[in-house]
Design a protein around this motif. Structure first.
Motif, short mmCIF file in Angstrom:
data_model
loop_
_atom_site.label_atom_id
_atom_site.label_comp_id
_atom_site.label_asym_id
_atom_site.label_seq_id
_atom_site.Cartn_x
_atom_site.Cartn_y
_atom_site.Cartn_z
N ILE A 228 35.27 40.51 38.81
CA ILE A 228 35.62 41.02 40.40
C ILE A 228 35.74 39.33 41.11
N ALA A 229 37.03 38.89 41.48
CA ALA A 229 37.11 37.61 42.03
C ALA A 229 36.75 37.71 43.48
N VAL A 230 36.61 36.82 44.28
CA VAL A 230 36.36 36.68 45.64
C VAL A 230 37.12 37.59 46.56
N PHE A 231 36.53 38.17 47.38
CA PHE A 231 37.19 38.80 48.74
C PHE A 231 37.73 40.23 48.08
N CYS A 232 37.32 40.78 47.18
CA CYS A 232 37.52 42.10 46.62
C CYS A 232 36.92 43.16 47.37
N ASN A 233 37.57 44.31 47.64
CA ASN A 233 36.98 45.39 48.26
C ASN A 233 36.81 46.74 47.36
N LEU A 234 35.94 47.48 46.90
CA LEU A 234 36.14 48.30 45.92
C LEU A 234 35.42 49.64 46.85
N ALA A 235 36.31 50.58 47.17
CA ALA A 235 35.63 51.73 48.05
C ALA A 235 35.50 52.97 47.04
N GLY A 236 34.25 53.05 46.43
CA GLY A 236 34.29 54.13 45.60
C GLY A 236 33.88 55.51 46.05
N GLY A 237 33.57 55.74 47.08
CA GLY A 237 32.91 57.15 47.78
C GLY A 237 32.19 57.89 46.60
N ASP A 238 32.30 59.30 46.80
CA ASP A 238 31.90 60.20 45.99
C ASP A 238 32.58 60.30 44.67
N SER B 264 38.43 44.20 32.09
CA SER B 264 39.53 44.36 33.20
C SER B 264 38.94 43.34 34.52
N THR B 265 39.97 42.97 34.94
CA THR B 265 39.76 41.95 36.02
C THR B 265 40.48 42.21 37.43
N LEU B 266 39.94 42.11 38.61
CA LEU B 266 40.48 42.14 39.86
C LEU B 266 40.52 40.66 40.24
N ALA B 267 41.71 39.93 40.54
CA ALA B 267 41.71 38.52 41.33
C ALA B 267 41.42 38.61 42.50
N TYR B 268 41.53 37.61 43.16
CA TYR B 268 41.21 37.43 44.66
C TYR B 268 41.76 38.51 45.46
#
Length: 197
Positions: free
Chosen positions: A73-83, A92-96
């Motif tokens: 997970i690259a810089v400045f990513c937001n993962l809001a998983g909640g419940d 797997s990869t998330l870019a900036y």
């Protein structure tokens, strides 16, 4: 050191130690995990960190999240998983600047919105998100609640993924649309990589 180290024109991120991560109370910490000290975590007791995963500076991970093996997970990513939960499968990869949401307010005006308003005045869509093996999500892309980005997909930069994808395709646009098939050569490289690990 709490700051990144600058030496001869190269910046090295400062990562938490394994003991630090265990002390923070993550649900599971795999081997060789690299988590930037500049990343933020909310409810770490609901977060699973797989072997060799890496989370870079200024990321925010909250709620129920499962990172598989060799996830980046690259810089400045937001993962809001909640419940509901976000799962990122192996490689797997998330870019900036990517955003992954399991919840979304109703923007129609029929109900109120935002985190300061009690739930009885809102109509929030809630659904888990799954990002399959060997998926790469390009810079600035957003994934909506309930989406399953299937194995091998490549999501182009600044793409808005509102619906689940088919496997091994390249998607671009707002909203995301399939462009063409993605090559599977990387599966041969995966076998070599795993045999040499």
């Amino acid at each position: 050191h709490r700051m990144s180290i600058y030496t001869k024109g190269v910046i090295f991120m400062s990562y938490y130690t394994e003991d630090d991560l265990i002390e923070m109370g993550f649900k599971h910490v795999g081997k060789n995990v690299k988590i930037s000290k500049k990343a933020s975590f909310y409810y770490p007791q609901d977060i699973i960190l797989g072997d060799n995963c890496r989370v870079d500076d200024f990321c925010v991970l909250s709620g129920k999240i499962k990172l598989g093996r060799n996830v980046h997970i690259a810089v400045f990513c937001n993962l809001a998983g909640g419940d509901e939960g976000i799962e990122m499968e192996d490689f797997s990869t998330l870019a900036y600047f990517c955003n992954v949401f399991t919840r979304s307010d109703d923007y129609s005006g029929e109900t109120m919105t935002n985190a300061t308003v009690p739930n009885e005045y809102k109509n929030v869509k809630k659904a888990p998100v799954r990002i399959g093996r060997h998926v790469i999500v390009g810079t600035g892309s957003t994934i909506f609640p309930g989406v399953h980005v299937r194995e091998g997909c490549s999501i182009g930069a600044y793409t808005l993924v509102t619906k689940s994808t088919e496997p091994w395709k390249i998607y671009i646009g707002i909203p995301a649309k399939p462009l063409k098939e993605r090559k599977k050569d990387l599966l041969i490289l995966e076998k070599k990589f795993l045999n040499n690990s």
